[in-house]
Each structure stands twice: as C-alpha cells, then as structure tokens.
Motif scaffolding. Structure first.
Motif, short mmCIF file in Angstrom:
data_model
loop_
_atom_site.label_atom_id
_atom_site.label_comp_id
_atom_site.label_asym_id
_atom_site.label_seq_id
_atom_site.Cartn_x
_atom_site.Cartn_y
_atom_site.Cartn_z
N MET A 190 28.20 58.34 -2.61
CA MET A 190 29.33 57.91 -3.47
C MET A 190 30.13 59.13 -3.92
O MET A 190 29.64 60.25 -3.94
N ASP A 212 30.65 64.35 -2.74
CA ASP A 212 29.87 63.22 -2.26
C ASP A 212 28.45 63.40 -2.72
O ASP A 212 27.82 64.40 -2.40
N LYS A 236 24.50 61.36 -3.77
CA LYS A 236 23.68 60.20 -3.42
C LYS A 236 23.85 59.10 -4.46
O LYS A 236 23.83 59.35 -5.66
N LYS A 237 24.05 57.87 -3.98
CA LYS A 237 24.17 56.72 -4.89
C LYS A 237 22.80 56.48 -5.52
O LYS A 237 21.81 56.33 -4.82
N LEU A 295 22.53 49.76 -12.29
CA LEU A 295 23.53 50.58 -11.62
C LEU A 295 24.87 49.92 -11.91
O LEU A 295 25.08 48.75 -11.58
N LYS A 346 28.89 49.76 -11.43
CA LYS A 346 30.05 50.17 -10.62
C LYS A 346 31.19 50.39 -11.60
O LYS A 346 31.60 49.47 -12.31
N GLU A 383 31.79 56.63 -8.69
CA GLU A 383 31.87 55.23 -8.27
C GLU A 383 30.79 54.39 -8.96
O GLU A 383 31.02 53.24 -9.30
N TYR A 384 29.62 55.00 -9.15
CA TYR A 384 28.50 54.28 -9.77
C TYR A 384 27.82 55.18 -10.79
O TYR A 384 27.83 56.40 -10.64
#
Ligand SMILES: [Zn+2]
Ligand SMILES: [Zn+2]
Length: 330
Positions: free
Chosen positions: A1, A16, A18-19, A28, A30, A117-118
């Motif tokens: 993410m 970038d 790791k989600k 989690l 969003k 993003e999350y």
C-alpha cells in the motif's frame, strides 16, 4: 500500500509499504480522509517528538476493511479514529486525565497513522459514524475533539462574551462551538482577511484585524478568551481583554522554550483563571456526534484536497495566505 513515511527528521516520502494485518481486537481501516496539520509540520522537522520511521497522519477516519479476532466492529462500517491511545488503567486514566497517561502513544506520531491507504487501529480508538457522512468531514473530528476539550474547560455559560485569538482551524471551530453554546458576543482576532470573512459567516459577531487595530483596547471584559494562535503576543493579549473573574483557555502551542513576564498581582486581584487545554480526553465521541449532526459548517474550512502524492508538497511549503485546512484522500 501507499503511505507517507517519515524516515528521519526532514526526510519524508511517499513509499510502498506492506499492508498490515489486524490482530486481536484490531481493525484495518481503509482511510477515506486524513487532515494535514501544523503538528505534522513540527514532526517532519523534528520539533515535536515522534517515532521514525513512522507513517504520519492523526486526523482521520475511514471504512473498516478487515476485522481481527474478537473485534466488535463490522467490515463496511464508516468510523472516526481517536489517535491517542492510553492505558485506561493508571491513576490519570481512571480519573479522566487521559492526556497525561504515561503510556500514551498516538497513531501518526509514535505508531503508523492515517496518511496511508490503510491503517491498523485498535478497537478502543474507533467511533462509528453514519455511513453516508461526507468523508472529508472525518478529518475534522479530531481537531473538533480538541476544541470541545477547550469548551469543557471554559465552562461557558449562555449569554457570555467570548473572544477567540487566532483564525486557524481550531479558532474557527471554537467560533462555531461558542455560537452553539449561546455566547452573546463572539469576537475573532486574526491577521488574515479571508479568515475574518469566514468567521463572520459562521458565527462571529465581530472581527478584529490586529495589525490595524489595538486588540487591548478594541476588546474589553470578555468572559472567556480562547487563545488559539500559539504566540506569546496573543497570550499576553488574552489576559488584558478578559474581565475580572474571567477565564483564559490556552489551546495554541507556542515553541516549547517560549517565555514571558507575568504580573502575579493582576492575576490575584482579577481572579484571572489561565487554563491550558491539551489533546482530546473523553471528547472524541461527542465530536463525532456533532460532526454527524451537520450543525457545523466544515466545508467552508476546507482549502485544498489532495491525494497521498500531494502531501509532501503541502508540508514542504508554509500554509498559503487564507488557507485553513488541507485534507488528503488516499
Ligand atoms: Zn492535528
Ligand atoms: Zn493510563
């Protein structure tokens, strides 16, 4: 993410990462909207302590994407997040002074936050809101919770006269809260004309330009003065314009080493109450409800909405004249 990561002081980049995966009693989220604020600027430049590397962003909300074991929430719920995590067990927590919890950690400061993003969020920090709430309004719930703390401490009574020094997002939220609380007079002092015009549209009964008017003589006998500018100058003014027996509520943060001379005699004979207001202890739920009620004009405070790739440019530049609130929508 994608996430806005501060790796070392002055080193910020869209990266970038790791989600994350929610653990026990975690969700989690969003992220739908995350406010960008002055504190983020201070953290970026090492003027406010934080973990590094860390994903910034502490004024956010979103929709639950995934729930961990034992979580009481459901996928698809829209939620606001209180970024300040406390232990709930120490004496300060038990007596309601949660902002002083020695174990306090904050999403977006000590652990990864909402400019991503999350974001991984403990259940304890989650406050569900209406699913059809304008997502941009999620970014106001945390600063509103801090402003409501100021109102709590002011013990404002109907019909009182209020002055607000500083026309940033906190000052302009306090204008609206004072109006809802029934203040008879609401005077806002700020240098920026655009902000004065906004204040008049959302509840200020009078505005003052401190560059062309003498604040100390233009305003007198205020029942409550909210210092929301965070400068030594406005702190001094706040004591002069408040009536005998009145209250000064200090929400603005000066530099940690700023000092000034005070006159203890005046504080005693005027029974002046000077009260600091820190973070959002026990106010996030009320802030979420007030935002949901639609009673505040928040859209007028939004200056610019960017995606995550636009965050660095905003933090690299000083706030533009007239701008009030920047929001990132991942
Ligand atoms: Zn903030
Ligand atoms: Zn505690």
């Amino acid at each position: 993410m994608k996430a806005v990561v501060l790796s070392t002081v002055d080193n910020l980049a869209l990266a970038d990462v790791k989600k994350p995966k929610p653990g026990s009693k975690e969700c989690l989220v969003k992220v739908l909207a995350c406010g960008i604020c002055g504190t983020d600027r201070h953290i970026y430049h090492g003027e406010y302590p934080s973990a590094k590397p860390v994903i910034l962003g502490h004024e956010f909300g979103g929709v639950i994407e995934e729930v961990g074991p034992g979580s009481k929430f459901q996928v698809g719920q829209v939620v606001s997040v209180d970024p300040n995590i406390v232990c709930g067990k120490c004496l300060d927590c038990k007596e309601g002074r949660t902002a002083f919890c020695p174990d306090l950690t904050a999403l977006g400061v000590n652990i990864n936050g909402g400019l991503a993003e999350y974001v991984l969020t403990p259940d304890s920090q989650i406050y569900p809101v209406r699913n059809d709430l304008n997502p941009l309004h999620l970014a106001f719930i945390e600063p509103l919770a801090c402003s409501i703390r100021g109102l709590d401490l002011a013990n404002l009574k109907g019909g009182e006269k209020v002055a607000i020094l500083g026309g940033g997002v906190i000052g302009l939220l306090v204008v609206q809260l004072a109006k809802l609380a029934g203040a008879s007079e609401i005077v806002l002092v700020t240098r920026q004309k655009f902000r004065r015009d906004v204040a008049l549209k959302i509840g200020a009964t009078r505005v003052i330009d401190p560059i062309n008017e003498n604040v100390d003589t233009a305003i007198t006998n205020m029942d409550v003065t909210f210092e929301c500018a965070g400068s030594v100058e406005t702190f001094k003014q706040s004591q002069k314009i408040t009536r005998r027996g009145g209250s000064v509520i200090v929400l603005g943060l000066t530099a940690s080493d700023a000092t000034l001379e005070v006159n203890p005699f005046n504080i005693v004979v005027n029974e002046l109450r000077i009260q600091g207001s820190f973070l959002n202890p026990l106010t996030q739920a009320r802030a979420a409800e007030l935002v949901e009620s639609g009673k505040l004009n928040l859209d007028i405070l939004i200056s610019k909405v960017v995606d995550l790739s636009g965050v660095k440019a905003i933090l690299d530049a000083p706030p533009a004249e007239g701008d009030i609130k920047y929001i990132a929508c991942p």
